[in-house]
Design a protein around this motif. Sequence first.
Motif, PDB file in Angstrom:
ATOM      1  N   SER A 111       0.826  -1.204   0.000  1.00 34.50           N
ATOM      2  CA  SER A 111       0.000   0.000   0.000  1.00 34.50           C
ATOM      3  C   SER A 111       0.862   1.256   0.000  1.00 34.50           C
ATOM      4  CB  SER A 111      -0.915  -0.010   1.226  1.00 34.50           C
ATOM      5  OG  SER A 111      -1.768   1.109   1.230  1.00 34.50           O
ATOM      6  N   ASN A 151      -6.380   4.883  -3.198  1.00 32.34           N
ATOM      7  CA  ASN A 151      -5.006   5.270  -2.905  1.00 32.34           C
ATOM      8  C   ASN A 151      -4.291   5.736  -4.173  1.00 32.34           C
ATOM      9  OD1 ASN A 151      -2.493   5.573  -1.704  1.00 32.34           O
ATOM     10  ND2 ASN A 151      -2.280   3.432  -1.091  1.00 32.34           N
ATOM     11  N   SER A 205       2.222   5.035  -3.366  1.00 30.63           N
ATOM     12  CA  SER A 205       2.539   6.465  -3.348  1.00 30.63           C
ATOM     13  C   SER A 205       3.957   6.772  -3.824  1.00 30.63           C
ATOM     14  CB  SER A 205       2.343   7.025  -1.937  1.00 30.63           C
ATOM     15  OG  SER A 205       3.250   6.422  -1.022  1.00 30.63           O
TER      16      SER A 205
END
Length: 460
Positions: free
Chosen positions: A193, A219, A197
């Motif tokens: 996860s 996300n 980013s």
Amino acid sequence: MSNSIVTINPFTEKKLKEYTLMTHKEAKNAVVNSNRCFDEWKLIPISERAKLAKALAKVIEKNSDELVQLMVDEMGKVQSQGEQEVALCANICNYTADIAEKELANENRDYNGGKAIITYQPIGVILGIQPWNFPLYQVIRYSISNLVAGNTTVMKHASNVFGMAKKIQSLFEQAGFPKYAYQSLLIDGKTASKLISHDGIKGVTFTGSDAIGKKVAENAAKRSKKTVLELGSNDAYIVLDDADIPLAIETCIKGRIVNNGQTCVAAKRFIITEKNYDKFKDGFKKAMMQLKMGDPNAKDTDLGPMARKDLQEKLHEQVTESIAAGATVVCGCEMPDREGFFYPASILENVTPNMPAYDDELFGPVAALIKAKDNDDAMRIANDSRYGLGGGIFSKDEASATELAMKHFDTGMVNINGFASSQPNLPFGGVKSSGYGREHGGFGLKEFMNIKSVMVAQTK
């Protein structure tokens, strides 16, 4: 928190191997290395990348025995189905190699008296987050199309198939792909996860539950990163008034218990018109009760264990909740008292909305029978789902069934008088809460590409 993962054989319940998880820093470094590889890989001609895909097909075939045994040992796949998965993966590599140059060729168009070129350019590192149920296929499905297209990939596999994750990386290396073009990262979900980013990740492809998939998409969307999602389903198979009932029964049995019932596009809800309900139910029950449950290594085994104990327990909880809400047991539906994470071939009927067996995905060998008044009612019930991955129609009127499939069945894929889960030359994917994007059939080559217009003005 432990930094290691232990894999368990679901048939023997014995420990297989312990793996050390990568740190977040190590995972980030892997992305950096993948980006460096991309800078050179994207410039390699498509024809050369396709040759490596062909080489990978041969390596997969050469390693077939080891790959199949990994599937059997790590997630309980019946051996013959493991052999089919290996063959499918080799076919995917060959098919992708054969079509890549044509699918990704530049296109010329007119432009205000000048000319324009539409070109397909890779975008960078693609993060794959993949499940355990088809531990080789799920990875090859997304990775080979992206690599041939010129992207590079890093992959987070399910922790119960880490042995397969490591083996897949070695397959790419044996085939001659450059170092870091493909990497299996032994990481947990939390680290995966966080990687979304990372500036070096340009896209994410995820296969798994709709709940987690939507979080992945959220996300990625916050960072304007494209995603491809395949989020499971509770596929409906409709038995119409004019169906060939013996054919429907035989096909639906296969569609329900394939991969021990743990398949996104497995047949799960069986919607039968009143005219045929009793006949179908009787034949379906008889066939389900004749299936042999046992050692996935044995050639005569029809149904192996579920992949993990928690999955076995969740399935039984869904069955129990459905019964408490009014569903009735036709056969099975009891936890067996034996070694291994087995669940018997089971059937529920009187299944209605607001039951797990109607609304959710039962990821195991449990069939839900639903009686419809007529053909129109059957189609209504089939579409009464938040999911839309696959489905099926049984009818002797092929033209009418095809019309229903094309214009009225709200799914990404439909089988008529048969069951087929995945084909290299046909697009694979769903709608609604089953996700979006397509793989296979050439479509996966373009999902993570910059479709660029180059406009060349006419000069005097």
